[in-house]
Design an enzyme around this catalytic site. Structure first.
Site, mmCIF file in Angstrom:
data_model
loop_
_atom_site.group_PDB
_atom_site.id
_atom_site.type_symbol
_atom_site.label_atom_id
_atom_site.label_comp_id
_atom_site.label_asym_id
_atom_site.label_seq_id
_atom_site.Cartn_x
_atom_site.Cartn_y
_atom_site.Cartn_z
ATOM 1 N N ASP A 32 -47.816 -42.906 -34.196
ATOM 2 C CA ASP A 32 -46.848 -43.361 -35.199
ATOM 3 C C ASP A 32 -45.886 -42.204 -35.450
ATOM 4 O O ASP A 32 -46.315 -41.052 -35.533
ATOM 5 C CB ASP A 32 -47.593 -43.743 -36.510
ATOM 6 C CG ASP A 32 -46.752 -44.623 -37.430
ATOM 7 O OD1 ASP A 32 -45.640 -44.208 -37.790
ATOM 8 O OD2 ASP A 32 -47.228 -45.718 -37.781
ATOM 9 N N GLY A 37 -44.430 -45.557 -41.978
ATOM 10 C CA GLY A 37 -45.841 -45.486 -42.352
ATOM 11 C C GLY A 37 -46.223 -44.092 -42.830
ATOM 12 O O GLY A 37 -45.419 -43.152 -42.776
ATOM 13 N N ILE A 55 -42.420 -43.876 -30.063
ATOM 14 C CA ILE A 55 -42.809 -44.697 -28.896
ATOM 15 C C ILE A 55 -41.810 -44.551 -27.744
ATOM 16 O O ILE A 55 -42.125 -44.906 -26.617
ATOM 17 C CB ILE A 55 -42.974 -46.204 -29.242
ATOM 18 C CG1 ILE A 55 -41.751 -46.744 -29.980
ATOM 19 C CG2 ILE A 55 -44.260 -46.452 -30.016
ATOM 20 C CD1 ILE A 55 -41.709 -48.277 -30.078
ATOM 21 N N TYR A 142 -33.140 -58.698 -34.442
ATOM 22 C CA TYR A 142 -34.598 -58.485 -34.523
ATOM 23 C C TYR A 142 -35.336 -59.544 -33.708
ATOM 24 O O TYR A 142 -36.219 -59.222 -32.906
ATOM 25 C CB TYR A 142 -35.034 -58.526 -35.990
ATOM 26 C CG TYR A 142 -36.534 -58.505 -36.192
ATOM 27 C CD1 TYR A 142 -37.263 -57.331 -36.018
ATOM 28 C CD2 TYR A 142 -37.220 -59.661 -36.557
ATOM 29 C CE1 TYR A 142 -38.647 -57.317 -36.205
ATOM 30 C CE2 TYR A 142 -38.597 -59.653 -36.752
ATOM 31 C CZ TYR A 142 -39.304 -58.475 -36.570
ATOM 32 O OH TYR A 142 -40.667 -58.461 -36.750
ATOM 33 N N ARG A 207 -40.690 -70.480 -45.199
ATOM 34 C CA ARG A 207 -41.386 -69.515 -44.344
ATOM 35 C C ARG A 207 -42.854 -69.902 -44.278
ATOM 36 O O ARG A 207 -43.344 -70.703 -45.072
ATOM 37 C CB ARG A 207 -41.289 -68.090 -44.940
ATOM 38 C CG ARG A 207 -39.879 -67.528 -45.026
ATOM 39 C CD ARG A 207 -39.342 -67.155 -43.649
ATOM 40 N NE ARG A 207 -37.992 -66.615 -43.725
ATOM 41 C CZ ARG A 207 -36.881 -67.337 -43.626
ATOM 42 N NH1 ARG A 207 -36.954 -68.644 -43.472
ATOM 43 N NH2 ARG A 207 -35.693 -66.775 -43.667
ATOM 44 N N ARG A 267 -28.205 -64.429 -46.501
ATOM 45 C CA ARG A 267 -27.886 -63.317 -45.617
ATOM 46 C C ARG A 267 -27.868 -63.758 -44.150
ATOM 47 O O ARG A 267 -28.689 -64.580 -43.739
ATOM 48 C CB ARG A 267 -28.900 -62.191 -45.812
ATOM 49 C CG ARG A 267 -28.838 -61.618 -47.232
ATOM 50 C CD ARG A 267 -29.814 -60.510 -47.464
ATOM 51 N NE ARG A 267 -31.185 -60.948 -47.379
ATOM 52 C CZ ARG A 267 -32.227 -60.178 -47.693
ATOM 53 N NH1 ARG A 267 -32.025 -58.936 -48.084
ATOM 54 N NH2 ARG A 267 -33.459 -60.630 -47.596
HETATM 55 N N1 LIG Z 1 -44.928 -57.696 -41.785
HETATM 56 C C1 LIG Z 1 -44.598 -58.879 -41.299
HETATM 57 O O1 LIG Z 1 -44.486 -59.851 -42.050
HETATM 58 C C2 LIG Z 1 -44.385 -59.071 -39.821
HETATM 59 C C3 LIG Z 1 -44.053 -60.359 -39.350
HETATM 60 C C4 LIG Z 1 -43.844 -60.540 -37.998
HETATM 61 C C5 LIG Z 1 -43.995 -59.470 -37.121
HETATM 62 N N2 LIG Z 1 -44.297 -58.231 -37.600
HETATM 63 C C6 LIG Z 1 -44.428 -57.129 -36.653
HETATM 64 O O2 LIG Z 1 -45.647 -56.452 -36.910
HETATM 65 C C7 LIG Z 1 -45.513 -55.067 -36.573
HETATM 66 C C8 LIG Z 1 -45.972 -54.186 -37.730
HETATM 67 O O3 LIG Z 1 -45.162 -54.480 -38.859
HETATM 68 P P1 LIG Z 1 -45.453 -53.885 -40.291
HETATM 69 O O4 LIG Z 1 -45.109 -54.954 -41.258
HETATM 70 O O5 LIG Z 1 -46.770 -53.236 -40.334
HETATM 71 O O6 LIG Z 1 -44.277 -52.797 -40.381
HETATM 72 P P2 LIG Z 1 -44.319 -51.280 -40.936
HETATM 73 O O7 LIG Z 1 -42.901 -50.841 -40.961
HETATM 74 O O8 LIG Z 1 -45.124 -51.203 -42.168
HETATM 75 O O9 LIG Z 1 -45.103 -50.534 -39.777
HETATM 76 C C9 LIG Z 1 -44.484 -50.129 -38.578
HETATM 77 C C10 LIG Z 1 -45.019 -48.756 -38.228
HETATM 78 O O10 LIG Z 1 -44.388 -48.337 -37.000
HETATM 79 C C11 LIG Z 1 -43.948 -47.002 -37.165
HETATM 80 N N3 LIG Z 1 -42.778 -46.818 -36.304
HETATM 81 C C12 LIG Z 1 -41.551 -47.346 -36.468
HETATM 82 N N4 LIG Z 1 -40.734 -46.950 -35.479
HETATM 83 C C13 LIG Z 1 -41.482 -46.157 -34.669
HETATM 84 C C14 LIG Z 1 -41.197 -45.436 -33.477
HETATM 85 N N5 LIG Z 1 -39.961 -45.445 -32.929
HETATM 86 N N6 LIG Z 1 -42.194 -44.733 -32.886
HETATM 87 C C15 LIG Z 1 -43.431 -44.699 -33.457
HETATM 88 N N7 LIG Z 1 -43.754 -45.341 -34.589
HETATM 89 C C16 LIG Z 1 -42.783 -46.069 -35.188
HETATM 90 C C17 LIG Z 1 -43.630 -46.836 -38.643
HETATM 91 O O11 LIG Z 1 -43.701 -45.484 -39.097
HETATM 92 C C18 LIG Z 1 -44.709 -47.700 -39.291
HETATM 93 O O12 LIG Z 1 -45.870 -46.961 -39.578
HETATM 94 C C19 LIG Z 1 -44.053 -54.876 -36.177
HETATM 95 O O13 LIG Z 1 -43.961 -54.953 -34.779
HETATM 96 C C20 LIG Z 1 -43.356 -56.057 -36.814
HETATM 97 O O14 LIG Z 1 -42.169 -56.400 -36.138
HETATM 98 C C21 LIG Z 1 -44.499 -58.009 -38.938
#
Ligand SMILES: NC(=O)c1ccc[n+]([C@@H]2O[C@H](COP(=O)([O-])OP(=O)(O)OC[C@H]3O[C@@H](n4cnc5c(N)ncnc54)[C@H](O)[C@@H]3O)[C@@H](O)[C@H]2O)c1
Length: 309
Positions: A32, A37, A55, A142, A207, A267
């Site tokens: 991460d 996070g 990443i 997105y 949703r 939006r």
């Molecule tokens: N939360 C939702 O409702 C939801 C819905 C659909 C899909 N998702 C997907 O689930 C996954 C996790 O989402 P989340 O809600 O936990 O989001 P979040 O932002 O809380 O967690 C994402 C994590 O990825 C890390 N991160 C971001 N860019 C990075 C990079 N370039 N390199 C390394 N680490 C990186 C961030 O620091 C964070 O800890 C994502 O892929 C998101 O698109 C989430």
């Protein structure tokens, strides 16, 4: 038991998933960049190896894949709204980043990848309920980035004989979400701060909301299922909830049923209606949500009350 690399493991879903993976006997290494996070979100810092890296840093990701049996790829750039404002950044992290994770897994000989995809934003404005057969027509960068990610997942599975599962998450509700910018966090923060709840649009947009624990059980099932090649599943509640209803639930569980709700302009990039069926995930992964939206909201509210403001 598998040795798992969890990207984005310090975020909302990752920090909920990590202890569940550990409880199943898996060994978890987290990668991460801590842009969103925090290691403090983890239940037990010492129980995880945490690599702070991006990443898109090829050598860091290849090194992190070393000795792993599987990769669960959650790291991604924010939301629909942020992607409309910052499409290049969204592309770079979600498309280029996902490609690099898949390519690093391939080079390191990791055969199994689980990819965090999305339901509503990827499908776009189709008539719900949608399922895995719906034609994706994303209306935000997105959504497009997640569709591109799924494209690479499918290509890597077919071209290199990897096992790759894309899981299309619904809108996730639950603890460890203080940093999130979605409706649930915004509504609860508004109630706590005594500000009106702000709904973008007239509130009729719908949703599919899923409790994070239910989602994480689905992710674990997706990881542990020995499915060949490329597979895609919706992990959803199957229930359609309007944003207005969500705001009203937030007011009720927040103990302020009369809390003011105001409306703002809709939006761009946000789909009008969305919910998904999870029949395929139930059949093949044994997935089934167990927490109602009311309980999910109440548990999240209770967690938020315990957090320092
Ligand atoms: N939360 C939702 O409702 C939801 C819905 C659909 C899909 N998702 C997907 O689930 C996954 C996790 O989402 P989340 O809600 O936990 O989001 P979040 O932002 O809380 O967690 C994402 C994590 O990825 C890390 N991160 C971001 N860019 C990075 C990079 N370039 N390199 C390394 N680490 C990186 C961030 O620091 C964070 O800890 C994502 O892929 C998101 O698109 C989430």
């Amino acid at each position: 038991m598998a040795r798992v690399l969890l990207t984005g493991g310090c975020g909302f879903i990752g920090a909920n998933l990590a202890p569940m993976l550990r409880a199943r006997g898996h060994e978890v290494r987290i990668l991460d960049n801590l842009s969103r996070g925090r290691v403090e979100f983890l239940d037990d810092r010492a129980a995880y190896e945490v690599v702070q890296a991006d990443i898109r840093d090829e050598s860091a990701v290849i090194a992190a894949c070393d000795g792993r049996d599987a990769v669960v790829h959650l790291a991604a750039y924010g939301s629909v709204v942020e992607s409309v404002a910052e499409p290049s950044e969204n592309f770079s992290i979600n498309v280029e980043g996902t490609f690099k994770v898949l390519n690093a897994a391939r080079q390191a000989g990791v055969q199994r990848v689980v990819f965090a995809s999305t339901g509503g934003a990827l499908i776009g404005n189709a008539t719900p309920p949608v399922n895995e057969g719906a034609l994706p027509r994303p209306i935000s960068p997105y959504g497009a980035s997640k569709l591109a990610g799924e494209g690479y997942c499918c290509a890597f599975a077919e071209a290199y004989g990897m096992s790759v599962t894309a899981l299309r998450f619904a809108n996730v509700i639950g603890p460890i979400s203080w940093h999130k910018k979605g409706a649930v966090t915004a509504f609860f923060k508004a109630i706590m701060n005594g500000d009106p709840i702000r709904i973008y649009g007239d509130g009729s947009a719908t949703r599919d909301f899923l409790y994070v624990e239910d989602l994480c059980r689905g992710i674990v099932a997706g990881l542990e299922a020995a499915l060949p090649r490329f597979n895609v599943f919706h992990l959803a509640s199957g229930r359609e909830t309007s944003v207005r209803e969500l705001a009203e639930i937030a007011c009720r569980v927040g103990g302020r049923p009369e809390h003011p709700i105001v409306h703002d302009l809709k939006r761009p990039g946000e789909v009008e209606r969305n919910f998904a069926t999870y029949d395929l995930a139930r059949e093949q992964l044994g997935f089934g949500p167990s927490v109602s939206i009311e309980d999910a909201m109440a548990r999240t509210w209770a967690w938020m009350q315990e957090q320092p403001r």
